[in-house]
Design an enzyme around this catalytic site. Structure first.
Site, PDB file in Angstrom:
ATOM      1  N   ASP A 145       0.922  -1.301  -0.423  1.00  0.00           N
ATOM      2  CA  ASP A 145      -0.309   0.161   0.204  1.00  0.00           C
ATOM      3  C   ASP A 145       0.913   1.291  -0.097  1.00  0.00           C
ATOM      4  O   ASP A 145       0.525   2.597  -0.270  1.00  0.00           O
ATOM      5  CB  ASP A 145      -0.628  -0.155   1.139  1.00  0.00           C
ATOM      6  CG  ASP A 145      -2.407  -0.334   0.907  1.00  0.00           C
ATOM      7  OD1 ASP A 145      -2.617  -0.666  -0.597  1.00  0.00           O
ATOM      8  OD2 ASP A 145      -2.841  -0.005   1.936  1.00  0.00           O
ATOM      9  N   ASP A 506     -12.615  -7.363   9.723  1.00  0.00           N
ATOM     10  CA  ASP A 506     -12.124  -9.649   9.362  1.00  0.00           C
ATOM     11  C   ASP A 506     -13.316  -9.688   9.935  1.00  0.00           C
ATOM     12  O   ASP A 506     -14.338 -10.513   9.319  1.00  0.00           O
ATOM     13  CB  ASP A 506     -11.109  -9.715  10.643  1.00  0.00           C
ATOM     14  CG  ASP A 506     -10.752  -9.139  12.138  1.00  0.00           C
ATOM     15  OD1 ASP A 506     -11.674  -7.636  12.426  1.00  0.00           O
ATOM     16  OD2 ASP A 506     -10.296  -9.387  12.192  1.00  0.00           O
TER      17      ASP A 506
END
Length: 783
Positions: A145, A506
């Protein structure tokens, strides 16, 4: 039927465990009755010196009872299931050395080469390349990233070293297969078949690994020198200084001297295939010949390796880790399109080379395999101090709570070390709920035609173990699907892929998948499957807890609320998710009780409940029963008393710092619509190379530590004042008053024992000699 898993331990084979579970259930029922009687008694005897405090304490006790019930109900059918590796090998490994196992795409995510050191990331990649899984059916995708050239060139260096490391691991059956962790072992256990070659191979590979680390350290300066040289030759005065790759082309990601479209957070998408498919002869040239290593009878092929840096633009929300995973999901679909996916944080590595096969046992088991969306492994860490001061291992949660959920729809997704079925991530229903004519359209999946075709193939389970040839057209299409705006106005982040707009993507992603009717499984192995790096500094650890607990609260106040979301979630599974979303609220009442000792500072006697002695006895009985039940649970899960005690201590520390901070964040979020700030947990350690746990003794003060400090001071002061009152009033106090004082002191001492790790944190490096507390505390009491 092909049964690739075995149930062990509980209610299946040993009468001892049957008796234990029955006794535990009986205790839970008895405690439930005791709690109800306690509430009735408190309300009937609503006598207190401070009625508003009495009212708050009753509300708190009701909440404690409710949250305890939420925690107990999902554990009514605990099941341990282990993979049957022999059965898997017998069914899928062929006599000629090939395999019919399905493909796996392995995702690794990294966000910053400073906070997440490159050496950790490359060790993760090496452990994946060396795992015991068919080479032609495994592909590794690294998502960077930061868009930094240093990550890409480090990956190229890693691929070169892998041509030596991977055959070495296969030849000598090395465990673990991350070189940094392996070479730290003082005496690695040898299980290979060539002991006569091992010593020479070991020393040669170790020497090459040291050179590899030096190459990684020199990449940054090499890029700077190269770029300065190219810029002096190829740019006119006043032009922006570019970052140049080794082949003489400009790096399309972040530049050293940043410009508007070449900075972190604003650059084009990048996809580069570092190692192609093994069938196309991608080997970079084994280093074995230059090191006199004999790998003649060893498979020297390497799995496919791909670098991805998704495009970013200030005009679009990058959606943090979830956005990076979705970009990998789309790019991998165009190249390998494996039926299964497993993701890792960059600070984790494969500790057991059989781990991927273990997860596959659950996915391919003919009893429930087709309905299993994901297999979650416990998180383990190998940098934690021996005493695990801040409860990083969290075994009560990983080995108890999560494992017990196997008896329901399964554990939740925990962010790393989890294998998914690709179509479950796409939002496709499980077989028993699936329609025959599934519409794959651009409104849901995006406008890429090749990607839409890959989705149709995945749904129809059209397996292809050989990816298409790498062409400019294919690379351009992969860069398109990882562009900044590709998933805008689509179903990505909502019903497709990993979920957006929440700090804990998550848990919500797992909830969405469970809500469609899928189940999950929890897999434990005798040798831990994966290991990682944990933040052992208290401040970093608490920042991590704030993000997790704040994200959990965000989930409760979202459309994914466990009470209303997930149309196909079982009742007790819903209770489990409810428990995982509201637990931070408990901290408000714990903080209230922990601060109550300030009442000792009031000259007059103050009682929260009268008669006080019966009140404390009730509390002691109820608390004792909690710990007896906890003891039975940890016996079943194989958790030690130290793990259980560290869990209790850190819960108290978190309940007076991180959890109230998360609740405050949630209140601000509801008022301002600003979510929990995502902060990458730093994995850098204190600059003390002589002490592996130097970061443990580095105290970094932040505002959230103020309540914990006040609680500690209040209880130290309460004990000191109580001792003073005892001396002053010893001749005047009645036996009842002395009893009350003793019971009150018991509560103060209990809180101080729970806050013992925090007291060590305050001491900093003096905490290396905890005996100093035996001197400091009496002085503090006296003052």
């Amino acid at each position: 039927k092909l049964n690739l898993t075995k149930k062990i331990g509980v209610l299946y084979s040993i009468n001892y465990w049957q008796c234990t579970i029955v006794f535990c259930l009986a205790l839970i029922f008895i405690r439930l009755i005791a709690v109800l009687l306690f509430f009735v008694w408190r309300i009937k005897h609503n006598k207190s010196d401070i009625m508003w405090f009495w009212t708050l304490s009753v509300v708190g006790d009701v909440w404690f009872g409710f949250s305890w019930l939420l925690n107990q109900l999902p554990k009514f059918n605990p099941v341990k299931t282990i993979p049957d590796m022999v059965a898997l090998k017998r069914q899928y490994d062929l006599p000629d050395g090939t395999s019919t196992l399905p493909g796996i795409d392995v995702f690794v995510t990294t966000a910053d080469p400073i906070d997440e050191p490159i050496l950790y990331t490359m060790n993760c990649v090496l452990s994946i390349l060396a795992s015991d899984y068919p080479v032609d059916r495994c592909a590794c995708y690294l998502s960077d990233d930061s868009g930094a050239l240093i990550q890409y060139e480090a990956l190229v260096e890693t691929a070169k070293f892998a041509t030596l490391w991977v055959p070495f691991c296969r030849k000598h059956c090395i465990e673990p297969r991350a070189p940094e962790s392996y070479f730290e072992l003082e005496a690695p256990l040898y299980t290979g078949s060539a002991p006569e070659d091992f010593k020479n191979d070991h020393s040669s590979v170790h020497r090459e690994y040291d050179e590899f680390k030096e190459h990684l350290d020199s990449i940054s300066s090499a890029i700077s020198k190269r770029s300065d040289a190219y810029n002096s030759m190829k740019t006119e005065e006043g032009d922006a200084k570019a970052t140049w790759m080794a082949n003489g082309t400009q790096w399309p990601g972040s530049w050293i001297d940043t410009t508007e479209i070449h900075r972190k957070g604003h650059h084009a998408g990048i996809v580069k295939v570092v190692l192609g498919h093994s069938i196309r002869g991608h080997n970079l040239g084994s280093q074995a010949s230059t090191n006199n290593l004999n790998f003649a009878s060893t498979d020297v092929r390497l799995p496919m390796l791909v670098y991805i840096s998704r495009g970013k633009n200030p005009s679009y929300d990058h959606n943090k880790k979830a956005g990076a995973l979705n970009a990998q999901l789309r790019a991998s679909a165009l190249l390998s399109n494996a039926q299964f996916i497993i993701n890792f944080d960059c600070d984790h590595y494969i500790n057991n080379s059989q781990a991927l096969r273990a997860a596959m046992c659950f996915m391919l088991d003919q009893r429930q395999g087709d309905s299993t969306a994901f297999v979650q492994f416990p998180q383990r860490f190998d940098n934690v101090d021996p005493s695990d001061r801040y409860g990083n291992h969290n075994r009560v949660f990983f080995d108890g709570t999560m494992l017990a959920l196997n008896g329901l729809q399964g554990p939740s997704y925990l962010g790393t070390g989890c294998m998914f079925r690709r179509i479950a991530l796409y939002g496709i229903d499980p077989p028993e709920w699936r329609h025959d004519n599934i519409v794959v359209d651009d409104k849901r999946f995006g406008s890429s035609i090749p990607f839409l075709e890959s989705v149709s193939k995945a749904i129809n389970q059209e397996r292809s173990t050989i990816p298409p040839p790498i062409s400019e057209t294919l690379v351009a299409e992969m860069e398109r699907v990882v562009s900044a705006s590709h998933d805008k106005a689509t179903g990505w982040g909502k019903g497709v892929g990993y979920i957006y707009d929440i700090a804990t993507e998550d848990i919500v992603t797992g909830f969405r998948i469970h809500g469609q009717g899928w189940r999950s499984m929890y897999c434990t192995m005798e040798r831990d499957a994966f290991c990682g790096i944990a933040p052992i500094n208290l401040t970093e650890r608490l920042h991590q807890i704030v993000r997790w607990s704040g994200g959990s609260l965000e989930m409760f106040f979202s459309l994914n609320n466990p009470l209303i979301g997930g149309r196909r979630i079982q009742a007790l599974q819903r209770v489990s998710y409810l428990n995982m979303t509201v637990y931070p609220v408990t901290s408000l009442f714990i903080l209230l009780y922990a601060l109550s000792p300030v009442m000792w500072l009031i000259p007059d006697e103050v009682y929260i409940q009268r008669p006080f002695t019966k009140y404390v006895v009730f509390l002691l009985v109820i608390i004792l029963m909690i710990h007896v039940i906890g003891w039975l649970e940890i016996k079943w899960a194989g958790v030690t008393w130290l793990d259980y005690w560290r869990n209790e201590q850190f819960f108290m520390i978190g309940s007076t710092s991180a959890y109230p901070a998360a609740v405050l964040h949630m209140v601000v979020n509801l008022l301002t619509k600003k979510g929990i700030h995502f902060r990458v947990t730093s994995k850098q350690t204190a600059a003390d190379t002589n002490d592996k746990f130097a970061d443990l003794y580095d105290m970094r003060w932040v505002p959230m530590l103020i309540p914990t400090t006040v609680v500690l001071i209040a209880n130290v002061g309460a004990i000191g004042v109580a001792m003073g009152k005892t001396i002053v009033y010893m001749g005047a106090w009645t036996i009842a008053q002395k009893t009350h004082a003793a019971l009150g002191l018991l509560f103060n001492v209990w809180i101080m024992v729970l806050l013992y790790p925090f007291a060590l944190a305050i001491m900093g490096r003096w905490a290396k000699r905890p005996v100093i507390l035996l001197v400091l505390l009496p002085v503090a009491f006296t003052i």
